[in-house]
Design an enzyme around this catalytic site. Structure first.
Site, PDB file in Angstrom:
ATOM      1  N   LYS A  22      21.248  41.895  32.914  1.00 59.10           N
ATOM      2  CA  LYS A  22      22.469  42.859  33.478  1.00 59.10           C
ATOM      3  C   LYS A  22      23.338  43.413  32.341  1.00 59.10           C
ATOM      4  CE  LYS A  22      25.979  41.086  35.499  1.00 59.10           C
ATOM      5  NZ  LYS A  22      27.396  41.483  35.254  1.00 59.10           N
ATOM      6  N   ARG A  93      33.799  46.413  35.510  1.00 59.17           N
ATOM      7  CA  ARG A  93      34.643  46.385  34.516  1.00 59.17           C
ATOM      8  C   ARG A  93      33.935  47.199  33.284  1.00 59.17           C
ATOM      9  NH1 ARG A  93      39.006  43.765  33.896  1.00 59.17           N
ATOM     10  NH2 ARG A  93      38.906  43.490  32.049  1.00 59.17           N
ATOM     11  N   CYS A 117      40.801  40.916  37.421  1.00 57.08           N
ATOM     12  CA  CYS A 117      40.054  40.786  38.498  1.00 57.08           C
ATOM     13  C   CYS A 117      39.862  39.484  39.025  1.00 57.08           C
ATOM     14  CB  CYS A 117      38.480  41.232  37.982  1.00 57.08           C
ATOM     15  SG  CYS A 117      37.548  39.897  36.890  1.00 57.08           S
ATOM     16  N   ARG A 122      41.868  39.706  32.373  1.00 62.10           N
ATOM     17  CA  ARG A 122      40.804  40.368  31.517  1.00 62.10           C
ATOM     18  C   ARG A 122      41.563  41.676  30.886  1.00 62.10           C
ATOM     19  NH1 ARG A 122      35.247  40.162  34.650  1.00 62.10           N
ATOM     20  NH2 ARG A 122      34.483  40.194  32.741  1.00 62.10           N
ATOM     21  N   ASP A 307      29.607  31.640  32.317  1.00 64.30           N
ATOM     22  CA  ASP A 307      28.822  32.120  33.333  1.00 64.30           C
ATOM     23  C   ASP A 307      27.653  31.396  34.171  1.00 64.30           C
ATOM     24  OD1 ASP A 307      29.954  34.730  32.903  1.00 64.30           O
ATOM     25  OD2 ASP A 307      28.297  35.644  31.864  1.00 64.30           O
ATOM     26  N   ILE A 329      37.337  29.972  28.949  1.00 68.72           N
ATOM     27  CA  ILE A 329      37.086  31.461  28.827  1.00 68.72           C
ATOM     28  C   ILE A 329      37.776  32.157  29.858  1.00 68.72           C
ATOM     29  CG2 ILE A 329      35.437  33.387  28.734  1.00 68.72           C
ATOM     30  CD1 ILE A 329      34.737  31.326  26.198  1.00 68.72           C
ATOM     31  N   ARG A 401      25.241  42.179  42.891  1.00 71.46           N
ATOM     32  CA  ARG A 401      25.666  42.689  41.671  1.00 71.46           C
ATOM     33  C   ARG A 401      24.919  42.176  40.297  1.00 71.46           C
ATOM     34  NH1 ARG A 401      31.965  42.660  40.315  1.00 71.46           N
ATOM     35  NH2 ARG A 401      31.042  43.680  38.498  1.00 71.46           N
TER      36      ARG A 401
END
Ligand code: EPU
Length: 425
Positions: A22, A93, A117, A122, A307, A329, A401
């Site tokens: 993605k 975003r 977010c 961010r 992630d 992060i 998503r």
């Protein structure tokens, strides 16, 4: 609104194919705005975020043709408008990244500021500083960034103030059509940055050094059409590997890239998994063992990815021993912790919510749960898979998503999971 209903306790076993990435495909859609001819992006995952990006391109008047295999052809030169509206940028975003390509190709762009977010504020300061260094005039009005340039952007030296994936990609794209040479320093080294650079070079750009801290771009006057296959989604592959490890199972992921998951594979081996690698497949086997808890710090690639932090925490919840996880992060990426604790996990947050100490327990229990972020949501699915009893994961539009056919893929591995519409409950 759909929910996922999971009956926990099954051991995941079987094979699946990795989807396209993605976070590569989205940036390629933005990069397509640089070309004078149609470009084709292949192996695009069928996801909500991809649809949002297609809607954005269509709203600009750009022709987008999708075939049944999710090869997507984009013809930028049919463009009629240069504004990316708030409604689309706020839902995703990554759409902010059309700013640089529009500016570089057409000399103007107006893109809504994305705002904060769920996982943190961010900011986009590095994106804007980079574009200004290339000669863009940037104005902020009514929540929009209005960027213009007289003639072409000009090559420049840009030193990023932090390792930013989106920032590196954004300025790299814009610099391809600049006059002269651009030197980007302190760049993000993620595989998606390299994939995007390869895509740009196929379009006729001259980008060198992607995957290292320094990227050099010799600007060209125009970019042409090309066809490019998106790399495998390393976060998706990692998610299924962790899910299989948490359930003491066995999984083979085909069309994956083990080189992009080195640290994750190392951590899963530390957790007790037997892992076999070929060039394009990863096979994990827990041989029925309970995983051992692992400790890690998230950091830019090639370190452990943010992630996959929530997913490995779900594994730690039922692992043997104590795992300490530090998130460096994003400021607010421990949303899943409270939900996991509601399921009977034993997780303490420390150091101003930047460290989670996870003491593994024998078993956790199903509960209704939800999260406001893609990776947190999928981690709750993993928690549901290892829990005793039923778990209902709400707000799964977040999962849609970023995870293609999540329940089908898990069902194929033997999970008892199904999607239910609210009114069916
Ligand atoms: N940052 C700034 N200023 C900027 C840009 C970034 O301070 O101008 C900070 C961020 O606030 C953050 C850090 O730098 O603390 C890293 O952010 P980065 O720019 O690298 O993240 P991103 O480009 O916005 C991409 C992925 C994320 C992934 C991160 C980190 C896409 C569409 N998104 O975001 O993916 O977590 O890199 O690897 O590529 C996800 O897929 O679930 C996801 C959130």
């Amino acid at each position: 609104m759909d929910r996922l209903l999971i009956k926990g306790g099954t051991v995941l076993e079987g094979e699946l194919r990795a989807s396209g990435a993605k976070n590569s495909a989205l940036k390629m859609f933005a990069a397509a705005l640089l070309a004078d001819e149609p470009v084709t992006v292949c192996n695009v995952p069928h996801l909500r975020d991809i649809t949002t990006m297609i809607e954005l391109l269509a709203s600009l008047g750009v022709d987008v043709v999708i075939d049944e295999k999710m090869s997507i052809e984009i013809h930028a030169n049919t463009i009629q408008r240069f504004t990316a509206p708030y409604e689309l940028v706020k839902t995703m975003r990554a759409s902010f990244n059309v700013l640089g390509p529009l500016l570089a190709h057409y000399g103007r762009a107006e893109v809504s500021l994305p705002g904060g977010c769920a996982i943190g504020p961010r900011p986009v300061d590095q994106h804007l500083r980079g574009l200004e260094a290339l000669g863009a005039k940037i104005e902020m009005t009514d929540g929009y960034v209005k960027a213009t340039v007289k003639g072409r952007l000009q090559g420049a030296r840009v030193l990023f103030g932090c390792r930013t994936v989106g920032g590196t990609e954004h300025i790299m794209m814009a610099a391809t059509l600049a006059e002269g040479t651009t030197l980007l320093e302190n760049c993000a080294r993620e595989p998606e940055v390299v994939d995007l650079a390869n895509f740009l070079n196929k379009m006729g750009a001259d980008v060198q050094g992607a995957g290292t801290e320094t990227i050099t771009i010799h600007g060209v006057e125009s970019l042409k059409g090309c066809s490019h296959r998106v790399i495998a989604d390393r976060v998706e592959s990692g998610t299924y590997l962790i899910a299989a490890a948490a359930t003491r199972g066995r999984v083979k992921i085909r069309e994956a890239n083990p080189a992009h998951l080195r640290v994750v594979i190392e951590k899963l081996r530390e957790a007790g998994a037997k892992i076999t690698l070929t060039d394009d497949a990863i096979e994990l086997d827990m041989e029925g063992r309970r995983p051992c808890a692992v400790s890690l710090v998230t950091a830019p690639y090639p370190a452990f990815p943010t992630d996959l932090q929530a997913q490995i925490m779900a594994m730690n919840c039922v692992a043997e021993g104590t795992g300490i996880i530090k998130e460096t992060i994003f400021e607010n990426r421990f949303m899943h912790v409270h939900e996991m604790n509601r399921m009977g996990a034993n997780i303490q947050l420390e150091a101003n919510n930047t460290i989670a100490v996870v003491e593994g327990v024998e078993s956790i229990f199903g509960a209704p749960v939800m999260a406001n972020d893609l990776r947190a949501s999928v981690s709750l699915v993993i928690a549901g898979l290892v829990a005793q009893g039923d778990t209902v994961v709400d707000r799964i539009y977040h999962i849609d998503r970023g995870y293609e056919q999540v329940e089908e893929k898990l069902q194929n591995l033997g999970a008892d999971i199904r999607r239910v519409a609210m009114e069916q409950m």
